[in-house]
Design an enzyme around this catalytic site. Structure first.
Site, PDB file in Angstrom:
ATOM      1  N   HIS A  21      15.523 -20.189   3.109  1.00  0.00           N
ATOM      2  CA  HIS A  21      15.720 -19.296   1.957  1.00  0.00           C
ATOM      3  C   HIS A  21      17.089 -18.611   1.969  1.00  0.00           C
ATOM      4  CE1 HIS A  21      11.796 -19.654   0.142  1.00  0.00           C
ATOM      5  NE2 HIS A  21      11.238 -19.534   1.334  1.00  0.00           N
ATOM      6  N   HIS A  54       5.473 -18.313   9.475  1.00  0.00           N
ATOM      7  CA  HIS A  54       4.917 -16.992   9.152  1.00  0.00           C
ATOM      8  C   HIS A  54       3.597 -16.711   9.860  1.00  0.00           C
ATOM      9  CE1 HIS A  54       7.378 -16.535   5.131  1.00  0.00           C
ATOM     10  NE2 HIS A  54       8.097 -16.989   6.134  1.00  0.00           N
TER      11      HIS A  54
HETATM   12 FE   LIG Z   1      10.150 -17.366   6.086  1.00  0.00          FE
HETATM   13 FE   LIG Z   2      11.615 -20.490   6.159  1.00  0.00          FE
END
Ligand SMILES: [Fe+2]
Ligand SMILES: [Fe+2]
Length: 265
Positions: free
Chosen positions: A72, A182
């Site tokens: 990202h 995550h």
């Molecule tokens: Fe992430």
């Molecule tokens: Fe990522």
């Protein structure tokens, strides 16, 4: 100089829920555990998508020394310039040669120890990036000899690829850890030649979510296979982080311990 350097690693910080949890707890955690250096993954700081100066400065003010990145990285356009200007940011070393910024940085602790942080991105299910193994070897050639610890954020989907990096760096890096999924893993270990390893630190954000995003929208996309916005959950953040103690003379780890701070009720 003290005989150990204590480092706190925070994984992907997800939007406001993650930032709020750290605002509430990070300064006290640093105090309580006598942390010398904090590194966090910033790729989801701005409402889940990339980071900008405002949210990054919030984290630096709380005691974060370096922000790493991932897929990202370029979600917020201003970061394309920011990453070039400020060496507290790193982006994956194995992005293309055209990427602005740097793949490793060295920052100092309050006690004067120099800490190197290398950022990598995996190839499996992650996109056509250059080889992270060749990139980390290049980083090791470039990093000055006088550093007291070397941290490697391997931002990747596949645990096998992350474990491969852990063994590739055994005896060379202080701590190799994963980010991006995550979800924290409980496989923390110190390898035979002294490198600490964990497949994923886990996110700091709301777990009343689908990897930090509101359940409704994410589930809509999964069930109906129709477009729907992802929105980060803003409240109820948990902190998952990992502490490692490092002998600055050998750069190798002497302990590794996971931390979990649940959301406020
Ligand atoms: Fe992430
Ligand atoms: Fe990522």
């Amino acid at each position: 100089m003290s005989e150990r350097v204590k480092i706190l690693v925070i994984g992907d910080i997800i939007g406001k829920a993650g930032r709020r949890a750290l605002t509430e707890h990070l300064p006290a955690l640093i105090d309580l555990h006598q942390i010398d250096f904090v590194v966090a993954n910033g790729e989801n700081l701005a409402h889940g998508f990339g980071l900008n100066e405002r949210v990054a400065e919030e984290m630096f003010a709380l005691g974060v020394h370096v922000l790493t990145n991932g897929n990202h990285c370029w979600d917020q356009r201003e970061f394309l310039e920011l990453v070039d200007e400020d060496d507290r940011y790193v982006r994956p070393m194995n992005f293309t040669e055209y990427a602005p910024g740097r793949g490793w940085t060295v920052q100092e602790t309050g006690m004067g120890h120099k800490i190197a942080v290398i950022n990598l991105i995996g190839q499996t299910f992650m996109g056509p990036w250059d080889c992270p193994f060749a990139a980390v070897d290049r980083a090791m050639d470039e990093i000055p000899d006088d550093v007291s610890a070397i941290l490697v954020d391997m931002h990747a989907e596949a645990t096998s690829e992350k474990m491969g990096m852990g063994w590739h760096m055994d005896g060379r890096a202080s701590f190799v850890y994963g980010t991006h999924t995550h979800i924290p893993t409980c496989d923390e270990i110190i390898h035979a030649s002294g490198t600490a390893y964990q497949s994923d630190i886990g996110m700091t954000g709301s777990y009343q979510s689908i990897i930090g995003m509101k359940v409704e929208g994410a589930l809509y996309r999964m069930v109906r296979r129709l477009p729907q916005r992802f929105e980060a959950v803003e409240r109820g953040g948990s902190i998952f982080a990992t502490m490692v103690s490092i002998n600055p003379d050998t750069r190798m780890a002497t302990s590794i311990e996971r931390i979990h701070i649940p959301p406020a009720q």
